[in-house]
Design a protein around this motif. Structure first.
Motif, PDB file in Angstrom:
ATOM      1  N   GLY B 287      35.988   5.799 -12.424  1.00  0.00           N
ATOM      2  CA  GLY B 287      36.558   6.817 -11.542  1.00  0.00           C
ATOM      3  C   GLY B 287      36.979   8.045 -12.341  1.00  0.00           C
ATOM      4  O   GLY B 287      36.691   9.192 -11.957  1.00  0.00           O
ATOM      5  N   ALA B 288      37.638   7.811 -13.463  1.00  0.00           N
ATOM      6  CA  ALA B 288      38.076   8.919 -14.320  1.00  0.00           C
ATOM      7  C   ALA B 288      36.876   9.703 -14.830  1.00  0.00           C
ATOM      8  O   ALA B 288      36.867  10.942 -14.835  1.00  0.00           O
ATOM      9  N   LEU B 289      35.826   8.994 -15.254  1.00  0.00           N
ATOM     10  CA  LEU B 289      34.646   9.659 -15.802  1.00  0.00           C
ATOM     11  C   LEU B 289      33.969  10.544 -14.753  1.00  0.00           C
ATOM     12  O   LEU B 289      33.504  11.645 -15.059  1.00  0.00           O
ATOM     13  N   VAL B 290      33.936  10.052 -13.521  1.00  0.00           N
ATOM     14  CA  VAL B 290      33.298  10.842 -12.459  1.00  0.00           C
ATOM     15  C   VAL B 290      34.114  12.108 -12.192  1.00  0.00           C
ATOM     16  O   VAL B 290      33.567  13.206 -12.069  1.00  0.00           O
ATOM     17  N   VAL B 291      35.451  11.959 -12.169  1.00  0.00           N
ATOM     18  CA  VAL B 291      36.292  13.130 -11.916  1.00  0.00           C
ATOM     19  C   VAL B 291      36.210  14.131 -13.064  1.00  0.00           C
ATOM     20  O   VAL B 291      36.009  15.331 -12.857  1.00  0.00           O
ATOM     21  N   LEU B 292      36.312  13.603 -14.275  1.00  0.00           N
ATOM     22  CA  LEU B 292      36.377  14.501 -15.432  1.00  0.00           C
ATOM     23  C   LEU B 292      35.011  15.051 -15.817  1.00  0.00           C
ATOM     24  O   LEU B 292      34.911  16.084 -16.469  1.00  0.00           O
ATOM     25  N   GLY B 293      33.951  14.324 -15.456  1.00  0.00           N
ATOM     26  CA  GLY B 293      32.639  14.736 -15.938  1.00  0.00           C
ATOM     27  C   GLY B 293      31.760  15.369 -14.874  1.00  0.00           C
ATOM     28  O   GLY B 293      30.814  16.092 -15.194  1.00  0.00           O
ATOM     29  N   THR B 294      32.011  15.076 -13.600  1.00  0.00           N
ATOM     30  CA  THR B 294      31.089  15.539 -12.570  1.00  0.00           C
ATOM     31  C   THR B 294      31.769  16.402 -11.515  1.00  0.00           C
ATOM     32  O   THR B 294      31.338  17.507 -11.221  1.00  0.00           O
ATOM     33  N   ASN B 295      32.861  15.884 -10.919  1.00  0.00           N
ATOM     34  CA  ASN B 295      33.453  16.574  -9.774  1.00  0.00           C
ATOM     35  C   ASN B 295      34.536  17.582 -10.154  1.00  0.00           C
ATOM     36  O   ASN B 295      34.770  18.535  -9.412  1.00  0.00           O
ATOM     37  N   PHE B 296      35.250  17.298 -11.238  1.00  0.00           N
ATOM     38  CA  PHE B 296      36.328  18.149 -11.764  1.00  0.00           C
ATOM     39  C   PHE B 296      37.524  18.285 -10.824  1.00  0.00           C
ATOM     40  O   PHE B 296      38.466  19.022 -11.087  1.00  0.00           O
ATOM     41  N   ARG B 297      37.470  17.601  -9.691  1.00  0.00           N
ATOM     42  CA  ARG B 297      38.610  17.547  -8.784  1.00  0.00           C
ATOM     43  C   ARG B 297      38.365  16.350  -7.872  1.00  0.00           C
ATOM     44  O   ARG B 297      37.281  15.754  -7.917  1.00  0.00           O
ATOM     45  N   LEU B 298      39.340  15.980  -7.082  1.00  0.00           N
ATOM     46  CA  LEU B 298      39.136  14.855  -6.190  1.00  0.00           C
ATOM     47  C   LEU B 298      39.127  15.360  -4.758  1.00  0.00           C
ATOM     48  O   LEU B 298      40.139  15.838  -4.244  1.00  0.00           O
ATOM     49  N   LEU B 299      37.935  15.293  -4.145  1.00  0.00           N
ATOM     50  CA  LEU B 299      37.766  15.744  -2.774  1.00  0.00           C
ATOM     51  C   LEU B 299      37.902  14.523  -1.873  1.00  0.00           C
ATOM     52  O   LEU B 299      37.286  13.489  -2.125  1.00  0.00           O
ATOM     53  N   ASP B 300      38.729  14.648  -0.839  1.00  0.00           N
ATOM     54  CA  ASP B 300      38.975  13.491   0.031  1.00  0.00           C
ATOM     55  C   ASP B 300      37.665  12.970   0.625  1.00  0.00           C
ATOM     56  O   ASP B 300      36.891  13.722   1.199  1.00  0.00           O
ATOM     57  N   GLY B 301      37.431  11.670   0.444  1.00  0.00           N
ATOM     58  CA  GLY B 301      36.240  11.056   1.027  1.00  0.00           C
ATOM     59  C   GLY B 301      34.994  11.126   0.162  1.00  0.00           C
ATOM     60  O   GLY B 301      33.991  10.486   0.457  1.00  0.00           O
ATOM     61  N   GLN B 302      35.061  11.884  -0.912  1.00  0.00           N
ATOM     62  CA  GLN B 302      33.858  12.082  -1.723  1.00  0.00           C
ATOM     63  C   GLN B 302      33.412  10.784  -2.427  1.00  0.00           C
ATOM     64  O   GLN B 302      32.223  10.478  -2.467  1.00  0.00           O
ATOM     65  N   PHE B 303      34.372  10.041  -2.958  1.00  0.00           N
ATOM     66  CA  PHE B 303      34.020   8.807  -3.679  1.00  0.00           C
ATOM     67  C   PHE B 303      33.399   7.784  -2.740  1.00  0.00           C
ATOM     68  O   PHE B 303      32.423   7.126  -3.074  1.00  0.00           O
ATOM     69  N   GLU B 304      33.983   7.676  -1.556  1.00  0.00           N
ATOM     70  CA  GLU B 304      33.464   6.696  -0.611  1.00  0.00           C
ATOM     71  C   GLU B 304      32.052   7.078  -0.188  1.00  0.00           C
ATOM     72  O   GLU B 304      31.187   6.222  -0.020  1.00  0.00           O
ATOM     73  N   ALA B 305      31.842   8.403  -0.018  1.00  0.00           N
ATOM     74  CA  ALA B 305      30.546   8.869   0.478  1.00  0.00           C
ATOM     75  C   ALA B 305      29.408   8.489  -0.473  1.00  0.00           C
ATOM     76  O   ALA B 305      28.284   8.258  -0.044  1.00  0.00           O
ATOM     77  N   THR B 306      29.704   8.427  -1.768  1.00  0.00           N
ATOM     78  CA  THR B 306      28.635   8.101  -2.720  1.00  0.00           C
ATOM     79  C   THR B 306      28.128   6.674  -2.511  1.00  0.00           C
ATOM     80  O   THR B 306      26.999   6.358  -2.845  1.00  0.00           O
ATOM     81  N   GLY B 307      28.988   5.793  -2.005  1.00  0.00           N
ATOM     82  CA  GLY B 307      28.579   4.400  -1.815  1.00  0.00           C
ATOM     83  C   GLY B 307      28.402   3.633  -3.114  1.00  0.00           C
ATOM     84  O   GLY B 307      27.958   2.487  -3.097  1.00  0.00           O
ATOM     85  N   TYR B 308      28.768   4.231  -4.247  1.00  0.00           N
ATOM     86  CA  TYR B 308      28.571   3.556  -5.543  1.00  0.00           C
ATOM     87  C   TYR B 308      29.246   2.185  -5.584  1.00  0.00           C
ATOM     88  O   TYR B 308      28.665   1.197  -6.014  1.00  0.00           O
ATOM     89  N   ALA B 309      30.502   2.153  -5.131  1.00  0.00           N
ATOM     90  CA  ALA B 309      31.277   0.922  -5.308  1.00  0.00           C
ATOM     91  C   ALA B 309      30.669  -0.249  -4.534  1.00  0.00           C
ATOM     92  O   ALA B 309      30.646  -1.377  -5.011  1.00  0.00           O
ATOM     93  N   MET B 310      30.161   0.041  -3.346  1.00  0.00           N
ATOM     94  CA  MET B 310      29.577  -1.043  -2.555  1.00  0.00           C
ATOM     95  C   MET B 310      28.184  -1.392  -3.063  1.00  0.00           C
ATOM     96  O   MET B 310      27.811  -2.567  -3.144  1.00  0.00           O
ATOM     97  N   THR B 311      27.409  -0.357  -3.449  1.00  0.00           N
ATOM     98  CA  THR B 311      26.086  -0.643  -4.005  1.00  0.00           C
ATOM     99  C   THR B 311      26.207  -1.483  -5.277  1.00  0.00           C
ATOM    100  O   THR B 311      25.362  -2.331  -5.553  1.00  0.00           O
ATOM    101  N   ALA B 312      27.287  -1.251  -6.026  1.00  0.00           N
ATOM    102  CA  ALA B 312      27.474  -1.997  -7.281  1.00  0.00           C
ATOM    103  C   ALA B 312      27.521  -3.502  -7.024  1.00  0.00           C
ATOM    104  O   ALA B 312      27.032  -4.294  -7.832  1.00  0.00           O
TER     105      ALA B 312
END
Lengths: 518, 410
Positions: B287-312
């Motif tokens: 989560g930290a890597l995605v924020v610090l390396g890709t998004n640079f901020r936390l947009l509400d709903g953005q993490f869920e939208a990627t579906g990464y956690a469930m696909t994992a």
């Protein structure tokens, strides 16, 4: 007259021939024993006989008429009755209701209870089966339940009764009672197929015996003209000597001390104020019908169950509150009752199964890192030392035969050379070769100074291996006696709850009469 | 599956040969082929040439810019799968990856916003905050199971919803009043994880001159950030953990048979808590890597939208809880997604086609796993019925006398 004739019964499974051309003839009014080791094909043959499984080849002739059974209903219609090891009874119903269930007397869908009780009472009397006809089945002892099962078959007009290992759950005295029932059934013209793996029972009750090995008949003998040794040779294909023991030295200091231990399981007192000790170089056997608190006691010693009261010391240290790991560090090892559920990881390979417990210290772990190569060598060493038949250490142990899997468990636990071993049913369901080898290992371990608490429902195993024997009944230890003083009748009486002094007196009395004492 | 297995097998050429054969004819290969055939039939039905479609899918995801995008997406997916492996391998069914991932991301963005810009140290501090928050969040279901009994499977899943709502609330607090998005402020550039080779660095400029504009190396060097390296290191560390540490070994044994593990002195509650702490911590790190390396901020709903956690979770299933399996399966799934988008552009096909293939593969994997198991069970049931024994999961189980007293006990 011939009651039943099987010829050329063959059943093949993908990897094994379970029955290879088995022929068997049972006369009317005959007790016919079917004996063989585990995996010899007894179960398959019985399943075919009772219509659970259809044979690939062969014929079944009942009372001169050729039959084929699609399911057990056909077999029952042909006059066969089966008494399984586990009973199918309704605890809330009476004996009579259980017996008539499914074939109740009465009309218009109403059950005539009085008629049922009368019929069952008559039937029981006719065959000398003592049962309390009107009582609920719930609290009746196992021996009586077995008679109820037999009555169920008789009520359905069975002429051929199949008893599957019926003595496995009985005390020696109850077994004797069962044999009486079998004899009176024989006198009434019934035929009995008696499945067992115990030689002395065959000698005691059977007229003829058919021996199975590897799915084939190796001998068909008249009991009066044969000997246990000959039967055993046909069963195993060689001479077996089970009772050789190594020389014993005087036992050393106590390694396991159990003092006044009480354990509750599900609100019921499973272990009731038990005290016993096992010293170095000594095997203490626990005899008892299964379900009398032996497993709860073993669980308490292993740290899996809290004590309600009392204390347990391992190698002199009070283990109150210590978990299994800590007890193992103190020198506790354990062959659990069920090798698949608690004794191994069947999907794991032999390396994993043999390394567990050794993996926290040198040589398998050096400077905090496991040494995979040494783990393999460790497994290979134990496999060699304990004669496990396995293709290689990378084989998943779940694919091994019961005997070889049990040897894996024994190898892992004895490989520690720890001071204490609790062995629960160490040879249950394994072949005679494995029994011999495991008994040898336990005896050697004792001779090296190990202390063994042996829990077994096989009385012969307890008698053969133990230095002292504790008898458990309803959670209590009835007595701890030196095995030299133990006889089967004496242990049997105590296993049924008779106090030591009374049992001793009774046994002496019956011995004086030239009774059953051996 | 374990270190031991591999080590023992390596010494045995026959076993190795059988293993290669098993892999080629194995569940996963067959399932993937099966899914491709099934979707191929669907494609024919809607008038497309399946070979052309699959060709485009491969080309769009495995060459040039597409390959770099596939790798970019693999980073969080493989990372989260590695995180889950720590619990799944121990038999702890941690379905709370979503919450752990999100809470870790939030903790790192909060830390990054609070910190003065201090470069690498600041990034490390923000990552550490992600690890700690994810571990704490992830361990909660373990504590509940060990002390009160409700299984991790249920509580970890439910905690996701609490996590999502909680993070959403915190975001609303951090949101600058002027901003239109429901999002935290952007972190300072100094705390952003840089590309492997930033375009403006001397090496980046040299590469830019030496290589073609569309050279895949150049694209990768600029398109991938250092999270890529972190995930590679995580994979290696996980292999070592499983093979070479007592904790990893004990987790493996517990996953194979928990009752057995308890009986040989493995402290199972500790295994549960440790696995979940590591699992949650690593998910938080991702989560930290995605924020610090890709998004640079936390947009509400953005993490869920990627579906990464469930696909994992599916990746771990397909890769059979092995780290290498997770790399392969994670890459494969990313490839399908990226290729699916290319199909949308080229053939105007819905990108859902990638999800269909993905779902079918998993479906077939589960089915294939199921078939031998089911037949075995059926056979045993028949035998058990025939012999009057209790149904056992094991082929040669002996009848236990205790089972015979049902009436007495019942």
């Amino acid at each position: 007259m011939r009651a039943l004739e099987l010829s050329g019964i063959t059943k093949r499974y993908p990897k094994v021939v379970a029955n290879g051309g088995i022929s068997l003839a049972v006369e009317q009014g005959e007790i016919h024993a079917l004996i063989g080791e585990n995996g010899a094909g007894k179960s398959t043959l019985v399943s075919i006989l009772y219509g659970f499984v259809q044979p690939d080849e062969g014929t079944i002739v009942v009372g001169g008429e050729r039959r084929s059974f699609k399911d057990p209903t056909d077999a029952i219609a042909a006059g066969l009755g089966m008494v399984f090891q586990n009973f199918n009874l309704f605890p809330e119903l009476t004996v009579a209701e259980n017996v008539v269930f499914g074939a109740e007397p009465g009309r218009l869908g109403l059950v005539d209870r009085r008629a049922a009780a009368a019929e069952v009472g008559d039937l029981a009397e006719r065959y000398g089966l003592q049962v309390p006809v009107g009582e609920r089945v719930e609290h009746l002892p196992v021996g009586v339940l077995q008679r109820v099962e037999i009555l169920k078959s008789l009520y359905r007009d069975a002429r051929i009764l199949i008893l599957d290992e019926p003595t496995g759950v009985l005390t020696p005295q109850e077994s004797e009672g069962l044999f009486e029932v079998m004899r009176s059934l024989r006198a009434a013209g019934k035929s009995i197929i008696f499945i067992t793996h115990k030689l002395d029972e065959v000698m005691a009750v059977a007229d003829r015996v058919t021996v199975l090995r590897d799915g084939r008949v190796t001998a068909s003998l008249v009991t009066a003209e044969t000997s246990p040794r000959e039967i055993s040779r046909h069963m195993t294909g060689r001479d077996v000597e089970l009772s050789q023991r190594l020389a014993r030295s005087a036992p050393g200091a106590p390694v396991l001390e159990v003092e006044g231990v009480t354990v509750e399981v599900d609100g019921r007192t499973a272990v009731d104020d038990v005290s016993l000790s096992v010293r170095a170089g000594e095997i203490v056997g626990i005899a008892g019908v299964a379900g009398n608190g032996q497993d709860a006691l073993a669980a308490a010693i292993g740290g899996h169950h809290p004590l309600r009261s009392g204390r347990i010391r391992i190698a002199g240290t009070d283990v109150d509150g210590a978990d299994n790991r800590r007890r193992r560090d103190l020198g506790f090892t354990h062959i659990p009752e069920d090798r698949h559920v608690t004794g191994s990881a069947p999907l794991g390979d032999a390396v994993l199964n043999l390394a567990v417990g050794y993996h926290r210290r040198s040589p398998l772990r050096e400077r905090g890192l496991l040494q995979p190569k040494r783990m393999v060598e460790h497994a290979e060493r134990l496999i060699r030392r304990f004669g496990v038949r396995i293709a290689g250490p990378a084989v998943a142990v779940g694919t091994l035969s019961g005997g070889n899997l049990q040897k894996i468990v024994v190898a892992r636990e004895l490989g520690h050379d720890a001071p204490l071993l609790v062995a629960e049913q160490p040879t249950r369901g394994v072949d005679i070769g494995a029994i011999e080898s495991i008994h040898g290992e336990l005896d050697e371990y004792r001779a090296r100074g190990g202390a063994v608490l042996l829990v077994s429902s096989e009385l012969s195993e307890v008698l053969n291996l133990s230095d002292r024997i504790a008898v458990m009944f309803e959670g209590r230890v009835m007595a701890v006696i030196p095995s030299a003083e133990a006889t089967v009748p004496l242990l049997g009486l105590m296993m049924a709850g008779v106090p030591y002094e009374t049992a001793l007196a009774e046994e002496a009395a019956s011995a004086a009469e030239g009774g059953t004492a051996r | 599956m374990t270190a031991v297995t591999t080590a023992a097998r390596r010494r045995d050429p026959a076993v190795l040969g059988r293993r290669v054969l098993a892999a080629l004819t194995g569940t996963v290969t067959v399932s993937i082929l099966g899914a491709l055939v099934a979707v191929g039939v669907l494609l024919v039905a809607i008038g497309q040439n399946p070979f052309a479609v699959y060709g485009t899918l491969l080309e769009g995801s495995l060459t040039g810019r597409g390959l770099v995008t596939t790798l970019q997406r693999s980073v969080p997916l493989v990372g989260l799968s590695i995180a889950l492996i720590y619990s799944f391998r121990a038999g702890v069914f941690n379905l709370g990856g979503q919450g752990q991932f999100l809470v870790g991301g939030l903790a790192s963005v909060v830390t990054a916003l609070a910190l003065p810009g201090t470069g690498v140290l600041g990034i490390l501090a923000a990552c550490a905050a992600g690890v700690v928050a994810g571990a704490a969040w992830g361990t909660v279901p373990g504590v509940i199971q060990v002390t009160l009994g409700p299984p991790v499977l249920v509580t970890s899943l439910l905690l996701n919803y609490i996590g999502i709502a909680g993070v959403s609330y915190v975001i609303s607090l951090l949101k600058p009043p002027s901003a239109s998005d429901q999002a935290t402020p952007t972190i300072s550039e100094d705390l952003q994880i840089s590309a492997l080779v930033p375009a403006r660095s001397p090496l980046g400029e040299a590469m830019g001159q030496a290589l073609e504009r569309n050279d895949v190396l150049l694209l990768a060097a600029r398109g991938l950030n250092w999270s890529f390296v972190v995930v590679i290191l995580l994979v290696i560390a996980t292999i070592l953990f499983n093979r070479r540490t007592a904790t990893g070994f004990e987790a493996g044994v517990t996953g194979l048979n928990g009752a057995f593990a308890r009986n040989v002195g493995i402290r199972s509650s500790r295994v549960v808590l440790t696995s979940l702490a590591i699992s949650g911590g690593l998910a938080g790190l991702i989560g930290a890597l995605v924020v610090l390396g890709t998004n640079f901020r936390l947009l509400d709903g953005q993490f869920e939208a990627t579906g990464y956690a469930m696909t994992a979770i599916l990746v771990v299933l397909l890769g059979r809880s092995s780290p290498i399996g997770a790399v392969l399966a994670g890459f494969f799934f990313s490839m399908l997604q990226v290729g699916g988008e290319e199909l949308n552009r080229t053939f105007a096909l819905s990108p859902a086609i990638a999800s269909i293939i993905q779902a079918l593969v998993i479906f077939l994997v589960v089915l294939r796993l199921g078939i031998p198991y089911v037949t075995q069970r059926l056979r045993r049931r028949a035998e058990a019925a025939a012999t009057g024994e209790r149904i056992e999961e094991v082929p040669d189980a002996a009848p236990t006398p205790r089972d015979t007293t049902t009436v007495k006990e019942g």
